[in-house]
Enzyme design. Structure first.
Site, mmCIF file in Angstrom:
data_model
loop_
_atom_site.group_PDB
_atom_site.id
_atom_site.type_symbol
_atom_site.label_atom_id
_atom_site.label_comp_id
_atom_site.label_asym_id
_atom_site.label_seq_id
_atom_site.Cartn_x
_atom_site.Cartn_y
_atom_site.Cartn_z
ATOM 1 N N TYR A 166 -15.480 31.419 47.701
ATOM 2 C CA TYR A 166 -16.112 29.779 48.216
ATOM 3 C C TYR A 166 -14.961 29.006 48.685
ATOM 4 O O TYR A 166 -14.839 28.453 49.795
ATOM 5 C CB TYR A 166 -16.948 29.151 47.153
ATOM 6 C CG TYR A 166 -17.401 27.977 47.558
ATOM 7 C CD1 TYR A 166 -18.614 27.906 48.530
ATOM 8 C CD2 TYR A 166 -17.143 26.883 47.038
ATOM 9 C CE1 TYR A 166 -19.342 26.910 48.768
ATOM 10 C CE2 TYR A 166 -17.845 25.699 47.341
ATOM 11 C CZ TYR A 166 -18.997 25.752 48.226
ATOM 12 O OH TYR A 166 -19.604 24.546 48.556
ATOM 13 N N PRO A 295 -12.251 22.971 37.610
ATOM 14 C CA PRO A 295 -11.468 21.889 37.905
ATOM 15 C C PRO A 295 -11.504 20.937 36.560
ATOM 16 O O PRO A 295 -12.690 20.650 35.851
ATOM 17 C CB PRO A 295 -12.021 21.065 38.922
ATOM 18 C CG PRO A 295 -12.794 22.205 39.687
ATOM 19 C CD PRO A 295 -13.085 23.110 38.773
#
Length: 345
Positions: A166, A295
């Site tokens: 992605y 993240p």
């Protein structure tokens, strides 16, 4: 079905220019289709329904200016689209699974959707003389070392990890889109979308808002990955759609990406607190390990969007989250449960 075997909900002959929304049956795409119809556009929604829900289009199907075509942009565009290339004035590309569990389930298809699919749509825009908008993602910044993330930041992406299909797919799609723009082959725009939430999210798509809300409503144990201190910035879907439409119609050469998201940063634990207050849930919380390359912090710098588009989010989290919880409560209740939503303060 038409003569070529393509599924279509409307086959009306539309006057004037058409707007193509690839991925238009998805979460954001379905809201975008509705907003475009509301402003008078003739909308052709193209979707393979791999991760989208047909119910997202239920209220649009009877609209005289709406047409649905079931097709996958990794293959040649269907004749019902390609044969009318000259009629398209705008092409929005929202086609790709966007949640990690979904895009990792078929990483090859994810990469091909980003690259081959974008190529097919760019060629359509070139042939049509249409303006093209790519919805890219904050994932191009990876696990960022710059905070908040500005568009000039080149990112910290693991190009061989499980999210690479992605992350790198979107980075490649951006490169291809900007090359078309630089070569004068199409007018282009690129939006980097940050976390978005609201009605029409898939209850089991694995994103943090849908996970927390659905688990809280159902009474299931609530899953928190890591210690919950990782941050995100949540933008309500109506604000995101307004940003996409403003970017599509913006001036300039379009050769710079534009962050679209809400700069109000919060921890996952803080989000959980809001969800628990809205739902009245007393479900237990279970902690699980952080996914690979998840993240730690994410927050958009939206100065470029403010300057270029005069855009910034307007829907407060309390308002947007209440609407989202109410929508999920109705969805889950319709499946046989009786979840309740506490009154919003």
């Amino acid at each position: 079905m038409n003569k070529k075997g393509e599924r279509m909900t409307h086959t009306t002959r539309l006057n004037g220019k058409l707007t193509l929304v690839a991925g238009g049956a998805g979460f954001i795409g379905s809201h975008l289709c509705a907003a475009l119809l509301a402003k008078g556009d003739h909308v052709v929604c193209l979707d393979n329904l791999q991760t989208a829900r047909p119910s997202n289009l239920r209220e649009l199907e009877s609209h005289p200016n709406f047409e649905f075509v079931e097709a996958d942009i990794t293959g040649p565009l269907p004749a019902s689209v390609a044969d009318r290339a000259h009629r398209f004035g705008r092409v929005y590309n929202l086609a790709c699974a966007a949640s990690p569990p979904q895009y990792q389930a078929d990483p090859e298809h994810t990469m091909l959707t980003c690259v081959v699919g974008t190529s097919h749509l760019l060629r359509l825009a070139e042939q049509a003389g249409a303006r093209f908008l790519l919805t890219s993602t904050s994932e191009v910044y990876g696990d960022p070392e710059m905070h908040p993330q500005q568009e000039g930041y080149r990112g910290f992406v693991n190009c061989t990890g499980p999210r690479a299909c992605y992350d790198e797919g979107k980075r490649a799609a951006e490169a291809l889109t900007f090359d078309y723009g630089r070569m004068g082959r199409a007018e282009v725009r690129v939006a980097r979308i940050f976390n978005t939430y609201g009605p029409h999210m898939n209850p089991d798509d694995g994103r943090v808002v849908s996970n927390l809300v659905c688990q809280a409503l159902s009474g299931d144990p609530i899953t928190i990955y890591g210690d919950g201190s990782q941050t995100r910035s949540f933008c309500y879907v109506s604000d995101m759609v307004a940003g996409l439409m403003a970017l599509m119609e913006s001036g300039g050469d379009g050769l710079q990406p534009v962050n679209l998201g809400n700069p109000n940063e919060m921890t996952v634990n803080e989000l959980l607190g809001h969800v628990l207050a809205l739902t009245g849930s007393t479900a237990a919380v279970e902690h699980r390990p952080l996914p690979i390359d998840d993240p730690r912090r994410r927050r958009p710098d939206i100065d470029r969007a403010k300057a270029l588009l005069d855009w910034e989010p307007r829907v407060p989290l309390a308002e947007g989250l209440a609407a989202t919880c109410a929508w999920f409560a109705e969805e889950l209740g319709g499946a046989g449960g009786q979840p309740m939503v506490a009154a919003a303060e």
